[in-house]
Structure formats: C-alpha cells, structure tokens
Design an enzyme around this catalytic site. Structure first.
Site, PDB file in Angstrom:
ATOM      1  CB  THR A 132      -0.894  -0.028   1.262  1.00 34.39           C
ATOM      2  OG1 THR A 132      -1.821  -1.098   1.135  1.00 34.39           O
ATOM      3  CG2 THR A 132      -1.661   1.274   1.455  1.00 34.39           C
ATOM      4  CB  THR A 166       6.619   3.393  -3.336  1.00 33.29           C
ATOM      5  OG1 THR A 166       6.997   4.502  -2.519  1.00 33.29           O
ATOM      6  CG2 THR A 166       7.801   2.980  -4.204  1.00 33.29           C
ATOM      7  N   GLY A 181       3.701   1.669   7.882  1.00 33.72           N
ATOM      8  CA  GLY A 181       2.410   1.967   8.492  1.00 33.72           C
ATOM      9  C   GLY A 181       2.000   3.419   8.452  1.00 33.72           C
ATOM     10  N   GLY A 194       0.671   4.666   6.113  1.00 37.71           N
ATOM     11  CA  GLY A 194      -0.638   4.545   5.469  1.00 37.71           C
ATOM     12  C   GLY A 194      -1.610   3.695   6.272  1.00 37.71           C
ATOM     13  CD  GLU A 233       1.523  -1.858   4.403  1.00 41.53           C
ATOM     14  OE1 GLU A 233       1.269  -1.085   3.469  1.00 41.53           O
ATOM     15  OE2 GLU A 233       2.148  -1.495   5.421  1.00 41.53           O
ATOM     16  CE  LYS A 246       9.520   6.994   1.817  1.00 46.28           C
ATOM     17  NZ  LYS A 246       8.673   6.083   1.109  1.00 46.28           N
TER      18      LYS A 246
HETATM   19  C1  5RP Z   1       1.426   1.867   4.369  1.00 45.09           C
HETATM   20  C2  5RP Z   1       2.883   1.668   4.319  1.00 45.09           C
HETATM   21  C3  5RP Z   1       3.600   2.203   3.127  1.00 45.09           C
HETATM   22  O1  5RP Z   1       4.221   1.139   2.470  1.00 45.09           O
HETATM   23  C4  5RP Z   1       4.637   3.176   3.603  1.00 45.09           C
HETATM   24  O2  5RP Z   1       3.965   4.179   4.365  1.00 45.09           O
HETATM   25  C5  5RP Z   1       5.373   3.826   2.430  1.00 45.09           C
HETATM   26  O3  5RP Z   1       4.458   4.598   1.708  1.00 45.09           O
HETATM   27  P1  5RP Z   1       4.903   5.493   0.474  1.00 45.09           P
HETATM   28  O4  5RP Z   1       5.318   4.543  -0.608  1.00 45.09           O
HETATM   29  O5  5RP Z   1       3.677   6.299   0.145  1.00 45.09           O
HETATM   30  O6  5RP Z   1       6.043   6.370   0.942  1.00 45.09           O
HETATM   31  O7  5RP Z   1       3.504   1.105   5.183  1.00 45.09           O
HETATM   32  O8  5RP Z   1       0.884   1.383   5.562  1.00 45.09           O
END
Ligand code: 5RP
Length: 216
Positions: free
Chosen positions: A30, A33, A95, A97, A103, A121
């Site tokens: 989720t 990316t 997390g 998101g 996940e 990251k």
């Molecule tokens: C969602 C997640 C996402 O994988 C994490 O927040 C990275 O998100 P993004 O790709 O938008 O930076 O853990 O629960």
C-alpha cells in the site's frame, strides 16, 4: 533529480516488478510507491493472482486489470511493498498509510518480501513515530500502559483496529518490538525485522540499488 521524487519511486517499483514471473501469487502493498508498482505489473501482461493489503490497493489493481483475490492462501510467491524508514541492518518502519498489520501478514506469507523505496527512506537509525494498530476494546487501558503513544486522526482500519503511533525514543528496535508485542491490546506494530525482508530496492537519482537482506 531531487531526492524522493516520483521518478525514484517509479524506478524502484519497475525494478521489483521485473522479479515477478508468470503464474505467481503476488502480495501487493500500500502507498504512493506501490501506486507505481501496479501499472508496472499490469504492463507485464502476466497471469498473476494477487492479494491486496488495503481496499485502496485492491481498487487500483482491479482498475488496471490485475486479478485480486481474497487472502485465503497460506503461501504467496512474492510480496512487494514500500517503507517509511529503512535501517542499515534492514529493519523497516511501515504503516504511515495505516496498513501495517495486513502488510506484515502478507509479507510473512510470501516466499520473498521485496521493499521498494525512494532515496529519502534509508536512515542511519530508526526513529519515532512507530505506527500501531490497537484493539478498540479496552483502548484507554492499552494507551495508558504504552505511555508515549498518540492516537492518529484517521478512520479505524478495515479490521476494526484503532491507529496510533508510538512516539517514545528508542535505540534498539528489537527491544521495542518485543515490548510492543507483549502489550495486551496490541494488534500489530510497524516494525518489520530484517529476517522478514528479502530484497530492498532503493532508487537514488537515475540508479536503483539492490540490497539482498535475508534470502529465504
Ligand atoms: C502503508 C505503508 C507504506 O508502504 C509506507 O507508508 C510507504 O508509503 P509510500 O510509498 O507512500 O512512501 O507502510 O501502511
């Protein structure tokens, strides 16, 4: 190319999509990316059976013609997902998101768990916030015992859990993970250990670095 651009996310996603082979069962993560992973997978025109970690991913994958099934299997060939933080040892924080519980379950089910990330990251050491999902039953008690925790102003998870963040300082993610796991009322937390992670793709400008963390 500035750090953390959409292009970096897309490059990492395309690198991971190239690992997927015809006939595979695939866990879909989720986030922003993963939003680049879905079209990259769809463009490969393979016969895949996918499991989605959130309603948002399920919807987006279906729009692209990917086959998404209920999570009723005990084995997936591969799962691909983003991360909020990546430590030098391969620990992840996930997390942001709010999908970390699903996940982690999907990652644990997969033979290979592949992480895709832009250059913002990787961190020298993991830091708060650490996302949490808590049981709604007895929530005040769980919050009081955890101490340095803030409820997040987001809806409950699709599984009825309350989303919060651990905001206390810590130096050892393994210690914190053990503490969180031994707290009654905890559904799951966003710390993913290196032994869960197979490969990390981090895009940096035009290039994508591949790190093999824990081959399974
Ligand atoms: C969602 C997640 C996402 O994988 C994490 O927040 C990275 O998100 P993004 O790709 O938008 O930076 O853990 O629960």
């Amino acid at each position: 190319m500035p750090a953390g651009t959409e292009e970096e996310k897309q490059r990492a996603a395309i690198a991971a999509a190239a690992l997927v082979e015809d006939g595979m069962t695939v866990g879909l993560g989720t986030g922003s990316t993963v939003a680049y992973l879905l079209p990259a997978l769809a463009a490969r025109d393979l016969s895949l059976r996918c499991v989605a970690t959130s309603p948002q991913t399920e919807w987006a994958a279906l729009q692209l013609g990917l086959r998404v099934e209920p999570f009723t299997v005990a084995h997936l060939d591969i799962a691909i997902d983003g991360a909020d933080q990546i430590s030098p040892e391969g620990w992840l924080v996930k997390g942001a998101g709010a999908a970390h519980t699903r996940e982690k379950l999907v990652a644990a089910t997969a033979e290979r768990f592949v992480v895709i990330a832009d250059s913002t990251k990787p961190v020298r050491a993991l830091h708060p916030p650490i996302p949490l999902e808590l049981l709604a039953f007895g929530l005040e008690s769980t919050l009081a015992r955890l101490g340095t925790v803030q409820r997040r102003g987001v809806p409950i998870s699709p599984d009825g859990g309350v989303i919060a963040d651990f905001i206390g300082e810590f130096s050892d993610p393994a210690d914190l993970a053990r503490r969180l796991e031994s707290t009654p009322g905890m559904v799951d937390h966003g710390l993913f250990p290196p032994d869960m992670v197979s490969i990390i793709f981090v895009a940096q400008g035009q290039s994508v670095e591949r790190r093999d963390v824990s081959p399974r």
